[in-house]
Design an enzyme around this catalytic site. Structure first.
Site, mmCIF file in Angstrom:
data_model
loop_
_atom_site.group_PDB
_atom_site.id
_atom_site.type_symbol
_atom_site.label_atom_id
_atom_site.label_comp_id
_atom_site.label_asym_id
_atom_site.label_seq_id
_atom_site.Cartn_x
_atom_site.Cartn_y
_atom_site.Cartn_z
ATOM 1 N N ASN A 1 9.372 -33.556 -20.046
ATOM 2 C CA ASN A 1 9.813 -33.438 -21.430
ATOM 3 C C ASN A 1 9.433 -32.115 -22.083
ATOM 4 O O ASN A 1 9.430 -31.995 -23.303
ATOM 5 C CB ASN A 1 9.278 -34.611 -22.249
ATOM 6 C CG ASN A 1 9.630 -35.936 -21.608
ATOM 7 O OD1 ASN A 1 8.741 -36.664 -21.184
ATOM 8 N ND2 ASN A 1 10.916 -36.223 -21.476
ATOM 9 N N VAL B 1 8.726 -28.323 -26.464
ATOM 10 C CA VAL B 1 8.595 -29.764 -26.301
ATOM 11 C C VAL B 1 9.889 -30.442 -26.726
ATOM 12 O O VAL B 1 10.459 -30.128 -27.769
ATOM 13 C CB VAL B 1 7.416 -30.303 -27.154
ATOM 14 C CG1 VAL B 1 7.334 -31.815 -27.070
ATOM 15 C CG2 VAL B 1 6.109 -29.667 -26.696
ATOM 16 N N CYS B 2 10.333 -31.386 -25.906
ATOM 17 C CA CYS B 2 11.560 -32.133 -26.191
ATOM 18 C C CYS B 2 11.224 -33.618 -26.284
ATOM 19 O O CYS B 2 11.157 -34.312 -25.274
ATOM 20 C CB CYS B 2 12.587 -31.885 -25.092
ATOM 21 S SG CYS B 2 14.147 -32.765 -25.353
ATOM 22 N N ILE B 3 10.948 -34.056 -27.512
ATOM 23 C CA ILE B 3 10.733 -35.474 -27.780
ATOM 24 C C ILE B 3 11.512 -35.837 -29.032
ATOM 25 O O ILE B 3 11.790 -34.984 -29.875
ATOM 26 C CB ILE B 3 9.232 -35.843 -27.925
ATOM 27 C CG1 ILE B 3 8.541 -34.986 -28.976
ATOM 28 C CG2 ILE B 3 8.531 -35.771 -26.582
ATOM 29 C CD1 ILE B 3 7.098 -35.363 -29.230
#
Length: 167
Positions: free
Chosen positions: A81, A88-90
Protein backbone atom coordinates in the site's frame (compact mmCIF):
# COMPACT_ATOMS: atom_id res chain seq x y z
CA UNK A 1 -4.59 28.22 3.07
CA UNK A 2 -7.61 28.90 5.17
CA UNK A 3 -7.41 30.44 8.60
CA UNK A 4 -9.59 27.59 9.86
CA UNK A 5 -7.26 24.95 8.38
CA UNK A 6 -4.21 26.66 9.86
CA UNK A 7 -5.73 26.87 13.34
CA UNK A 8 -6.97 23.27 13.15
CA UNK A 9 -3.49 21.99 12.27
CA UNK A 10 -1.89 24.05 15.05
CA UNK A 11 -4.35 22.59 17.56
CA UNK A 12 -3.77 19.03 16.32
CA UNK A 13 0.02 19.48 16.52
CA UNK A 14 -0.25 20.78 20.11
CA UNK A 15 -2.59 17.92 21.05
CA UNK A 16 -0.23 15.31 19.59
CA UNK A 17 2.68 16.90 21.49
CA UNK A 18 0.70 16.69 24.76
CA UNK A 19 -0.78 13.24 24.10
CA UNK A 20 1.49 11.45 21.63
CA UNK A 21 0.43 8.33 19.78
CA UNK A 22 2.50 5.26 20.62
CA UNK A 23 5.21 4.60 18.03
CA UNK A 24 4.87 8.07 16.41
CA UNK A 25 6.74 11.35 16.68
CA UNK A 26 5.50 14.45 14.86
CA UNK A 27 6.92 17.90 14.15
CA UNK A 28 7.05 20.57 11.48
CA UNK A 29 9.64 20.44 8.70
CA UNK A 30 9.77 24.25 8.97
CA UNK A 31 8.43 26.03 12.05
CA UNK A 32 6.83 28.69 9.84
CA UNK A 33 4.74 26.20 7.82
CA UNK A 34 2.07 24.24 9.68
CA UNK A 35 1.05 22.57 6.39
CA UNK A 36 4.21 20.43 6.15
CA UNK A 37 4.85 17.89 8.93
CA UNK A 38 7.68 15.45 9.47
CA UNK A 39 6.71 12.13 10.96
CA UNK A 40 8.76 9.34 12.49
CA UNK A 41 6.98 6.00 12.80
CA UNK A 42 8.54 3.17 14.73
CA UNK A 43 7.68 -0.22 13.29
CA UNK A 44 4.88 -1.80 15.34
CA UNK A 45 5.85 -4.71 17.63
CA UNK A 46 4.95 -8.11 16.25
CA UNK A 47 5.03 -6.93 12.62
CA UNK A 48 7.63 -7.31 9.90
CA UNK A 49 8.43 -3.60 10.39
CA UNK A 50 9.27 -4.01 14.10
CA UNK A 51 12.46 -2.19 15.07
CA UNK A 52 12.35 0.20 12.12
CA UNK A 53 12.43 4.00 12.30
CA UNK A 54 10.56 5.23 9.24
CA UNK A 55 10.63 8.89 8.27
CA UNK A 56 7.70 10.39 6.40
CA UNK A 57 6.19 13.74 5.45
CA UNK A 58 2.56 14.70 5.77
CA UNK A 59 1.74 17.60 3.45
CA UNK A 60 -1.62 19.29 3.79
CA UNK A 61 -3.40 20.98 0.87
CA UNK A 62 -4.43 24.64 0.95
CA UNK A 63 -8.08 23.63 1.32
CA UNK A 64 -7.51 21.38 4.34
CA UNK A 65 -9.64 20.01 6.04
CA UNK A 66 -11.91 19.69 3.00
CA UNK A 67 -9.23 17.68 1.18
CA UNK A 68 -6.86 15.10 2.66
CA UNK A 69 -3.13 15.48 3.07
CA UNK A 70 -0.56 13.40 1.22
CA UNK A 71 1.72 11.16 3.23
CA UNK A 72 5.02 10.10 1.73
CA UNK A 73 7.65 7.94 3.36
CA UNK A 74 11.18 9.33 2.97
CA UNK A 75 12.58 6.03 4.25
CA UNK A 76 12.77 3.14 1.84
CA UNK A 77 9.62 1.03 2.22
CA UNK A 78 8.43 -2.28 0.77
CA UNK A 79 4.69 -2.58 1.24
CA UNK A 80 1.68 -3.29 -1.01
CA UNK A 81 0.00 0.00 0.00
CA UNK A 82 2.99 2.29 -0.50
CA UNK A 83 3.94 3.43 -3.99
CA UNK A 84 7.58 3.07 -5.03
CA UNK A 85 8.00 6.84 -4.53
CA UNK A 86 6.94 6.40 -0.87
CA UNK A 87 3.42 7.80 -1.17
CA UNK A 88 0.94 6.05 1.09
CA UNK A 89 -2.21 4.72 -0.56
CA UNK A 90 -4.95 4.10 1.99
CA UNK A 91 -8.63 4.99 1.86
CA UNK A 92 -8.48 7.69 4.53
CA UNK A 93 -6.07 9.68 2.30
CA UNK A 94 -8.33 9.55 -0.76
CA UNK A 95 -10.52 12.51 -1.72
CA UNK A 96 -14.01 12.51 -0.19
CA UNK A 97 -17.02 10.94 -1.88
CA UNK A 98 -17.59 7.90 -4.05
CA UNK A 99 -15.08 6.81 -6.67
CA UNK A 100 -16.71 4.96 -9.57
CA UNK A 101 -13.29 3.54 -10.53
CA UNK A 102 -12.65 2.04 -7.09
CA UNK A 103 -15.40 -0.26 -5.91
CA UNK A 104 -13.22 -1.60 -3.06
CA UNK A 105 -13.85 1.39 -0.80
CA UNK A 106 -16.92 3.31 0.28
CA UNK A 107 -17.27 7.04 0.85
CA UNK A 108 -17.24 6.36 4.60
CA UNK A 109 -13.73 4.88 4.34
CA UNK A 110 -12.39 7.90 2.45
CA UNK A 111 -11.33 11.31 3.76
CA UNK A 112 -13.90 13.39 5.60
CA UNK A 113 -13.24 16.84 7.11
CA UNK A 114 -14.06 15.55 10.61
CA UNK A 115 -10.99 13.28 10.49
CA UNK A 116 -7.62 14.44 11.74
CA UNK A 117 -3.95 13.66 11.87
CA UNK A 118 -4.35 11.15 14.71
CA UNK A 119 -6.76 9.02 12.63
CA UNK A 120 -4.38 9.15 9.66
CA UNK A 121 -1.41 8.02 11.73
CA UNK A 122 -3.40 5.24 13.38
CA UNK A 123 -4.50 4.05 9.92
CA UNK A 124 -0.90 4.01 8.70
CA UNK A 125 0.23 1.97 11.72
CA UNK A 126 -2.66 -0.42 11.06
CA UNK A 127 -1.64 -0.63 7.40
CA UNK A 128 1.89 -1.65 8.42
CA UNK A 129 0.42 -4.38 10.62
CA UNK A 130 -2.08 -5.63 8.04
CA UNK A 131 -1.33 -4.89 4.35
CA UNK A 132 -4.27 -4.74 1.94
CA UNK A 133 -3.27 -6.63 -1.20
CA UNK A 134 -6.73 -6.29 -2.77
CA UNK A 135 -6.02 -2.76 -3.99
CA UNK A 136 -2.23 -2.41 -4.13
CA UNK A 137 -0.21 0.71 -4.86
CA UNK A 138 2.93 -1.38 -5.30
CA UNK A 139 1.95 -4.37 -7.42
CA UNK A 140 5.33 -6.10 -7.08
CA UNK A 141 5.17 -5.90 -3.28
CA UNK A 142 1.58 -7.18 -3.30
CA UNK A 143 2.45 -10.15 -5.53
CA UNK A 144 5.45 -10.99 -3.37
CA UNK A 145 3.30 -10.63 -0.21
CA UNK A 146 0.84 -13.17 -1.65
CA UNK A 147 3.19 -15.63 -3.35
CA UNK A 148 6.61 -15.38 -1.68
CA UNK A 149 6.16 -14.43 1.97
CA UNK A 150 9.78 -15.35 2.82
CA UNK A 151 11.10 -13.06 0.06
CA UNK A 152 8.75 -10.30 1.19
CA UNK A 153 9.96 -10.62 4.80
CA UNK A 154 13.59 -10.48 3.66
CA UNK A 155 13.01 -7.30 1.67
CA UNK A 156 11.17 -5.64 4.57
CA UNK A 157 13.99 -6.62 6.98
CA UNK A 158 16.42 -4.85 4.61
CA UNK A 159 14.24 -1.72 4.81
CA UNK A 160 14.15 -1.98 8.62
CA UNK A 161 17.96 -2.27 8.81
CA UNK A 162 18.40 0.69 6.45
CA UNK A 163 15.98 2.79 8.52
CA UNK A 164 18.00 1.99 11.65
CA UNK A 165 21.22 3.06 9.96
CA UNK A 166 19.64 6.30 8.69
CA UNK A 167 18.40 7.38 12.13
Amino acid sequence: MTEYGTELLKRQLIELAKNPIDLVSVGLTDESNVYDWEILIMGPDGTLYEGGFFKARLVFPKDFPNKPPTMTFQSEMWHPNIYENGEVCISILHDPGEDPHNLHETAEERWRPILGVEQILMSVISMLSDPNDESPANLDAAIQWRNDRAGFKKKVRQCVRKSQEDC
